[in-house]
Design a protein around this motif. Structure first.
Motif, PDB file in Angstrom:
ATOM      1  N   SER A 154     -22.007  51.571  66.685  1.00 31.78           N
ATOM      2  CA  SER A 154     -23.391  51.429  67.166  1.00 31.78           C
ATOM      3  C   SER A 154     -23.680  52.451  68.248  1.00 31.78           C
ATOM      4  O   SER A 154     -22.804  52.792  69.052  1.00 31.78           O
ATOM      5  CB  SER A 154     -23.599  50.016  67.721  1.00 31.78           C
ATOM      6  N   ILE A 165     -29.109  51.529  67.492  1.00 28.22           N
ATOM      7  CA  ILE A 165     -28.977  51.707  66.048  1.00 28.22           C
ATOM      8  C   ILE A 165     -27.607  51.147  65.673  1.00 28.22           C
ATOM      9  O   ILE A 165     -26.593  51.537  66.260  1.00 28.22           O
ATOM     10  CB  ILE A 165     -29.098  53.184  65.650  1.00 28.22           C
ATOM     11  N   PRO A 211     -26.421  46.800  56.080  1.00 25.74           N
ATOM     12  CA  PRO A 211     -27.455  47.826  56.257  1.00 25.74           C
ATOM     13  C   PRO A 211     -27.634  48.258  57.707  1.00 25.74           C
ATOM     14  O   PRO A 211     -27.429  47.480  58.643  1.00 25.74           O
ATOM     15  CB  PRO A 211     -28.718  47.146  55.730  1.00 25.74           C
ATOM     16  N   SER A 246     -25.217  48.732  62.407  1.00 26.81           N
ATOM     17  CA  SER A 246     -25.129  48.154  61.067  1.00 26.81           C
ATOM     18  C   SER A 246     -24.961  46.651  61.188  1.00 26.81           C
ATOM     19  O   SER A 246     -24.390  46.162  62.161  1.00 26.81           O
ATOM     20  CB  SER A 246     -23.960  48.758  60.296  1.00 26.81           C
ATOM     21  N   ARG A 247     -25.455  45.918  60.176  1.00 34.98           N
ATOM     22  CA  ARG A 247     -25.546  44.458  60.247  1.00 34.98           C
ATOM     23  C   ARG A 247     -24.641  43.769  59.225  1.00 34.98           C
ATOM     24  O   ARG A 247     -25.095  43.366  58.165  1.00 34.98           O
ATOM     25  CB  ARG A 247     -26.985  44.044  60.036  1.00 34.98           C
ATOM     26  N   SER A 284     -33.024  48.214  66.882  1.00 37.09           N
ATOM     27  CA  SER A 284     -33.746  47.285  67.742  1.00 37.09           C
ATOM     28  C   SER A 284     -34.105  48.055  69.006  1.00 37.09           C
ATOM     29  O   SER A 284     -33.314  48.877  69.476  1.00 37.09           O
ATOM     30  CB  SER A 284     -32.862  46.088  68.074  1.00 37.09           C
ATOM     31  N   ASP A 330     -29.749  49.207  60.949  1.00 34.40           N
ATOM     32  CA  ASP A 330     -30.970  48.656  61.516  1.00 34.40           C
ATOM     33  C   ASP A 330     -31.144  49.232  62.917  1.00 34.40           C
ATOM     34  O   ASP A 330     -30.239  49.879  63.450  1.00 34.40           O
ATOM     35  CB  ASP A 330     -30.881  47.130  61.567  1.00 34.40           C
ATOM     36  N   SER A 369     -26.880  40.641  64.691  1.00 34.50           N
ATOM     37  CA  SER A 369     -28.232  41.027  65.097  1.00 34.50           C
ATOM     38  C   SER A 369     -28.278  41.405  66.567  1.00 34.50           C
ATOM     39  O   SER A 369     -27.536  40.851  67.384  1.00 34.50           O
ATOM     40  CB  SER A 369     -29.201  39.866  64.866  1.00 34.50           C
TER      41      SER A 369
END
Length: 187
Positions: free
Chosen positions: A85, A53, A33, A55-56, A37, A35, A156
């Protein structure tokens, strides 16, 4: 009465058909998904310094060394999964001590055992690393690698501020943490 019942039946069939056909247009939840931070963290502070931005992807029993791999043809990793990213600096910053103007950049990495190369590219909105071209590099910096006591299942990214009032971006996966400083340039 018959017309009323017939009208209600047609109305119900129309709603059911519309809902069924519309619901089929939604895709399933992505296995890696998207995500975001940012720093400072928290919705109450809109005066942000940086946002990433990404993806994880999940380990799912695999090793970091088999997943975070610099592609042999391009020499970089997309830093996550799916789309490459993107990092946005809302202010001019020192990124690992190098000046970077406010703006949005694609974040590519070259994983290694003791330090990773982090690359900010001027090309944006790209899927993976397939369109990567070294000529689009804005800067390359080195980031320190440390080990985590606990396994980090999902790739992460997090930010924190240290005692010297410097913000650090941490990328963690498996038992590897890669850290780089992000400091606002104050005129």
């Amino acid at each position: 009465m018959k017309n009323s019942i017939l009208s209600v039946a047609v109305f119900v069939i129309t709603i059911v058909t519309t809902v069924d056909s519309f619901a089929q247009k939604f895709s399933r939840l992505d296995v890696s998904p998207l995500d975001a931070s940012y720093y400072p963290n928290g919705w109450k502070n809109s005066d942000k310094l940086v946002k990433v931005i990404y993806s994880r992807p999940q380990l799912k029993g695999r090793s970091l060394s088999s997943l975070a791999v610099a592609d042999s043809s391009k020499g970089v990793w997309r830093t996550g999964a799916n789309e490459a990213s993107e990092i946005t600096f809302f202010k001019d910053v020192l990124f690992a001590g190098k000046k970077v103007k406010a703006g949005t950049y694609t974040l590519f990495t070259v994983p290694a055992e003791k330090e990773w190369s982090l690359i900010l590219s001027s090309v944006r909105n790209v899927w993976g690393h397939y369109s990567y071209d070294k000529n689009d590099d804005v800067i390359r910096v080195l980031a320190k690698v440390s080990k985590s006591d606990k396994t980090i299942e999902a790739f992460s990214i997090a930010f924190d501020k240290n005692q010297e009032e410097c913000v650090n971006m941490h990328m963690g996966w498996e038992n590897t943490i890669v850290s780089v400083s992000v400091q606002e340039i104050v005129n």
